[in-house]
Scaffold this active site. Structure first.
Site, mmCIF file in Angstrom:
data_model
loop_
_atom_site.group_PDB
_atom_site.id
_atom_site.type_symbol
_atom_site.label_atom_id
_atom_site.label_comp_id
_atom_site.label_asym_id
_atom_site.label_seq_id
_atom_site.Cartn_x
_atom_site.Cartn_y
_atom_site.Cartn_z
ATOM 1 N N THR A 239 0.849 -1.183 0.000
ATOM 2 C CA THR A 239 0.000 0.000 0.000
ATOM 3 C C THR A 239 0.889 1.238 0.000
ATOM 4 O OG1 THR A 239 -1.861 1.107 1.126
ATOM 5 C CG2 THR A 239 -0.223 0.057 2.521
ATOM 6 N N CYS A 240 0.289 2.412 -0.275
ATOM 7 C CA CYS A 240 1.057 3.665 -0.274
ATOM 8 C C CYS A 240 0.052 4.809 -0.199
ATOM 9 C CB CYS A 240 1.952 3.757 -1.514
ATOM 10 S SG CYS A 240 1.051 3.730 -3.081
ATOM 11 N N GLY A 241 0.298 5.900 -0.933
ATOM 12 C CA GLY A 241 -0.640 7.020 -0.930
ATOM 13 C C GLY A 241 -1.817 6.810 -1.859
#
Length: 284
Positions: A239-241
């Protein structure tokens, strides 16, 4: 590095294969909206010979409120055919950063069941630094039939990630900078809470890269994941932004032969916006 046309290839490899009839090259440059850069204009001003421009924001599911969500297979097919990309092609994706948004498009091809796709290690900066040619000509497009077979195992939605967070499995790994993960600084997108998904681990994507924007070798990649507390014998959700740099973690996992991974497409843009989802702050 070891060239692998299914994950990562070097600039030397590309220079040798640039004129192969079945090679298709994509410029998938993308930057944060706050950078105010016109990637299409930059592409038109100069790109690796034969490259097509892959617009990450346009080749997406426009029905979603989230940015650049994976498009429906039929839209992906129509856009690729219009770009002259189809079955039997070896695709190489690069970006103007080094390794940044290209990994997202690599993941998107994998999601659509296409295996012959690789990221250019070091991207356009390395290609240019080595004195290789760039051009400002539009590519010659010839239609090619494309079939896709979407791999739902490579993507996760918010419900699946919430369950993983609650149960602690699969492991959730966040590619954002540590200050954002801890909640020490506000998110670049308005309206999002600061912090991270409970029980997730933090591995900033920059930890997988060398100073010149190339990806670390297998030993360095393995060490980075293990130092972040990731058990490489177990499944991982990245996951990330907004689902872009999470793909760099996925690429890193693929490079070390860890194939039990998936990507949370909504990432923090989705999780951070929903007040009823729990948020953790501080270190993992």
């Amino acid at each position: 590095m070891t060239d692998d046309p299914k994950t990562l290839v070097s600039t030397d490899w590309l220079a040798q294969h640039l004129n192969d009839p079945d090679l298709r090259l994509l410029d998938a440059s993308w930057h944060m909206p706050s950078d105010n850069r016109d990637t299409r204009a930059e592409y038109e001003a100069g790109h690796i010979p034969g490259a097509r421009f892959f617009d990450i924001d346009e080749i997406s599911d426009q029905r979603s409120d989230l940015p650049h969500t994976a498009p429906p297979p039929e839209k992906f097919i129509s856009r690729m055919r219009a770009m002259g990309i189809g079955d039997g092609h070896q695709v190489v994706v690069y970006d103007s950063t080094g390794i940044f948004s290209a990994a997202r498009v690599w993941w998107l091809f994998k999601l659509m069941g296409k295996t012959d796709v690789a990221v250019l290690d070091g991207g356009l900066p390395k290609w240019q630094a080595e004195g290789h040619e760039i051009e400002d000509l539009p590519p010659v497009i010839r239609d090619r039939h494309m079939t896709v077979s979407r791999r739902n195992d490579l993507v996760r939605d918010v419900t699946q990630v919430a369950e993983a967070s609650k149960l602690g499995t699969p492991q959730i790994v966040d590619a954002r900078a540590s200050s954002r993960f801890r909640g020490d600084e506000p998110e670049p997108r308005e309206g999002l809470r600061a912090g991270h998904i409970p029980k997730s681990k933090n591995l900033p994507f920059t930890q997988l890269l060398n100073a010149d924007g190339t990806m670390k070798g297998p030993g360095g990649l393995k060490a980075a994941f293990e130092e972040a507390g990731i058990d490489l014998s177990k499944p991982v959700i990245t996951t990330c932004g907004s689902g872009v740099t999470a793909a760099i973690l996925a690429l890193g996992l693929a490079r070390i032969g860890h194939d039990d991974w998936s990507l949370y497409d909504g990432s923090w843009t989705e999780w951070g916006a929903y007040g009823d989802l729990p948020v953790a702050t501080g270190d993992a």
